[in-house]
Design a protein around this motif. Sequence first.
Motif, mmCIF file in Angstrom:
data_model
loop_
_atom_site.group_PDB
_atom_site.id
_atom_site.type_symbol
_atom_site.label_atom_id
_atom_site.label_comp_id
_atom_site.label_asym_id
_atom_site.label_seq_id
_atom_site.Cartn_x
_atom_site.Cartn_y
_atom_site.Cartn_z
ATOM 1 N N PHE A 98 -6.487 -9.474 6.214
ATOM 2 C CA PHE A 98 -6.635 -10.924 6.379
ATOM 3 C C PHE A 98 -5.357 -11.615 6.829
ATOM 4 O O PHE A 98 -5.412 -12.629 7.520
ATOM 5 C CB PHE A 98 -7.114 -11.562 5.077
ATOM 6 N N GLY A 99 -4.204 -11.118 6.400
ATOM 7 C CA GLY A 99 -2.939 -11.754 6.735
ATOM 8 C C GLY A 99 -1.941 -10.750 7.251
ATOM 9 O O GLY A 99 -2.001 -9.566 6.905
ATOM 10 N N ALA A 100 -1.000 -11.213 8.081
ATOM 11 C CA ALA A 100 0.005 -10.320 8.667
ATOM 12 C C ALA A 100 1.345 -11.035 8.738
ATOM 13 O O ALA A 100 1.407 -12.267 8.849
ATOM 14 C CB ALA A 100 -0.418 -9.862 10.060
ATOM 15 N N ALA A 101 2.432 -10.256 8.673
ATOM 16 C CA ALA A 101 3.786 -10.779 8.815
ATOM 17 C C ALA A 101 4.636 -9.732 9.505
ATOM 18 O O ALA A 101 4.469 -8.528 9.269
ATOM 19 C CB ALA A 101 4.382 -11.129 7.450
ATOM 20 N N LEU A 102 5.551 -10.187 10.360
ATOM 21 C CA LEU A 102 6.456 -9.265 11.033
ATOM 22 C C LEU A 102 7.487 -8.728 10.056
ATOM 23 O O LEU A 102 7.986 -9.447 9.187
ATOM 24 C CB LEU A 102 7.168 -9.958 12.185
ATOM 25 N N ASP A 103 7.811 -7.452 10.200
ATOM 26 C CA ASP A 103 8.897 -6.821 9.482
ATOM 27 C C ASP A 103 9.735 -6.079 10.511
ATOM 28 O O ASP A 103 9.248 -5.759 11.606
ATOM 29 C CB ASP A 103 8.354 -5.852 8.424
ATOM 30 N N LEU A 104 10.971 -5.798 10.200
ATOM 31 C CA LEU A 104 11.838 -5.130 11.152
ATOM 32 C C LEU A 104 11.231 -3.785 11.545
ATOM 33 O O LEU A 104 11.089 -2.889 10.718
ATOM 34 C CB LEU A 104 13.228 -4.919 10.540
ATOM 35 N N GLY A 105 10.829 -3.674 12.807
ATOM 36 C CA GLY A 105 10.253 -2.426 13.293
ATOM 37 C C GLY A 105 8.820 -2.190 12.888
ATOM 38 O O GLY A 105 8.327 -1.062 13.000
ATOM 39 N N GLY A 106 8.120 -3.238 12.451
ATOM 40 C CA GLY A 106 6.731 -3.022 12.052
ATOM 41 C C GLY A 106 6.025 -4.302 11.661
ATOM 42 O O GLY A 106 6.502 -5.410 11.911
ATOM 43 N N VAL A 107 4.873 -4.138 11.021
ATOM 44 C CA VAL A 107 4.032 -5.252 10.598
ATOM 45 C C VAL A 107 3.537 -4.978 9.183
ATOM 46 O O VAL A 107 3.138 -3.856 8.858
ATOM 47 C CB VAL A 107 2.816 -5.436 11.535
ATOM 48 N N VAL A 108 3.553 -6.020 8.344
ATOM 49 C CA VAL A 108 2.989 -5.937 6.999
ATOM 50 C C VAL A 108 1.663 -6.688 7.000
ATOM 51 O O VAL A 108 1.578 -7.808 7.520
ATOM 52 C CB VAL A 108 3.944 -6.540 5.954
ATOM 53 N N ILE A 123 -6.544 -5.746 -4.318
ATOM 54 C CA ILE A 123 -5.683 -6.264 -3.258
ATOM 55 C C ILE A 123 -4.830 -5.119 -2.735
ATOM 56 O O ILE A 123 -4.245 -4.367 -3.510
ATOM 57 C CB ILE A 123 -4.786 -7.387 -3.790
ATOM 58 N N GLN A 124 -4.778 -4.983 -1.422
ATOM 59 C CA GLN A 124 -3.953 -3.951 -0.810
ATOM 60 C C GLN A 124 -3.024 -4.591 0.225
ATOM 61 O O GLN A 124 -3.454 -5.405 1.042
ATOM 62 C CB GLN A 124 -4.808 -2.873 -0.148
ATOM 63 N N THR A 125 -1.761 -4.202 0.156
ATOM 64 C CA THR A 125 -0.754 -4.668 1.102
ATOM 65 C C THR A 125 -0.043 -3.446 1.651
ATOM 66 O O THR A 125 0.354 -2.566 0.886
ATOM 67 C CB THR A 125 0.249 -5.603 0.408
ATOM 68 N N SER A 126 0.086 -3.374 2.965
ATOM 69 C CA SER A 126 0.658 -2.166 3.573
ATOM 70 C C SER A 126 1.536 -2.533 4.752
ATOM 71 O O SER A 126 1.425 -3.621 5.327
ATOM 72 C CB SER A 126 -0.453 -1.205 4.020
ATOM 73 N N ARG A 127 2.430 -1.600 5.087
ATOM 74 C CA ARG A 127 3.316 -1.783 6.231
ATOM 75 C C ARG A 127 3.075 -0.674 7.234
ATOM 76 O O ARG A 127 3.019 0.516 6.876
ATOM 77 C CB ARG A 127 4.780 -1.755 5.810
ATOM 78 N N TYR A 128 2.928 -1.066 8.498
ATOM 79 C CA TYR A 128 2.742 -0.099 9.576
ATOM 80 C C TYR A 128 3.925 -0.191 10.531
ATOM 81 O O TYR A 128 4.401 -1.287 10.854
ATOM 82 C CB TYR A 128 1.442 -0.372 10.326
ATOM 83 N N ASN A 129 4.387 0.959 10.980
ATOM 84 C CA ASN A 129 5.442 1.004 11.986
ATOM 85 C C ASN A 129 4.883 0.625 13.352
ATOM 86 O O ASN A 129 3.663 0.578 13.550
ATOM 87 C CB ASN A 129 6.057 2.405 12.036
#
Length: 233
Positions: A98-108, A123-129
């Motif tokens: 449902f929601g996304a945020a930029l992270d250095l070198g990836g997306v959360v 609730i699940q929160t994950s980071r993808y490169n």
Amino acid sequence: WDVAYWRVTAAGVPTLSDTYDFNPNPNHYPDHSFVDIANDVVINGDLVWIAGMSNGQHDPKKAALLRGILVPMNLHTGMLAGPVVVAAPDQWPQSAFFGAALDLGGVVVTGYGCDAACANYRIQTSRYNVDGTLAWIHSETTNAGLAYGSDVVLDSQGRVLVAGAVTQNGKLRGYVFGRKAGVLGPTVFEHWYPGVGPSEALGIARDSFDRIFPAGYITVNGEAQARITLIHG
């Protein structure tokens, strides 16, 4: 249903529109055999990440399921800019972003995972490169009833801040929490929306001082009222 993509100037003039139809195997599935929905978008240079969900037969010869998807697109052309990320089923076969945020070198991304019948959620929160590989995933406590993260932001302390809602006593209740990114363990803070009526935290932002601003609604005397909260992080 397909993901719809528009690029619009500051003056409100559309300069690009396109659609994306998720299909993991065009030789096996007909076009538009998956229901695709976009929920959030973040931009990093010329790269656009669209977070959403796709419902269809992700596993051949099995029932249609909902899975979170993360679609990379070129900002200027609307064409795919890399592999589409599909949330791994693990022991939770259905999911959504449902929601996304930029992270250095990836997306959360944040959303939910649920069992096959979607009777139990977490609730699940994950980071993808950038290459689409999973870097880490945080799963909150399993809940008998709907629970989801609706929005996510990162702060200067390396924390992932999530707004969402959890079903309690048959009603949704707004929930905001923070975790150290990629670190297992307890939450570093929690905030529950007050009151006995339904509520949801639907968005979240933070300022340069890491003060946290979740937004959503609470229900007072049967009427929904907008709520914006300041939390000192």
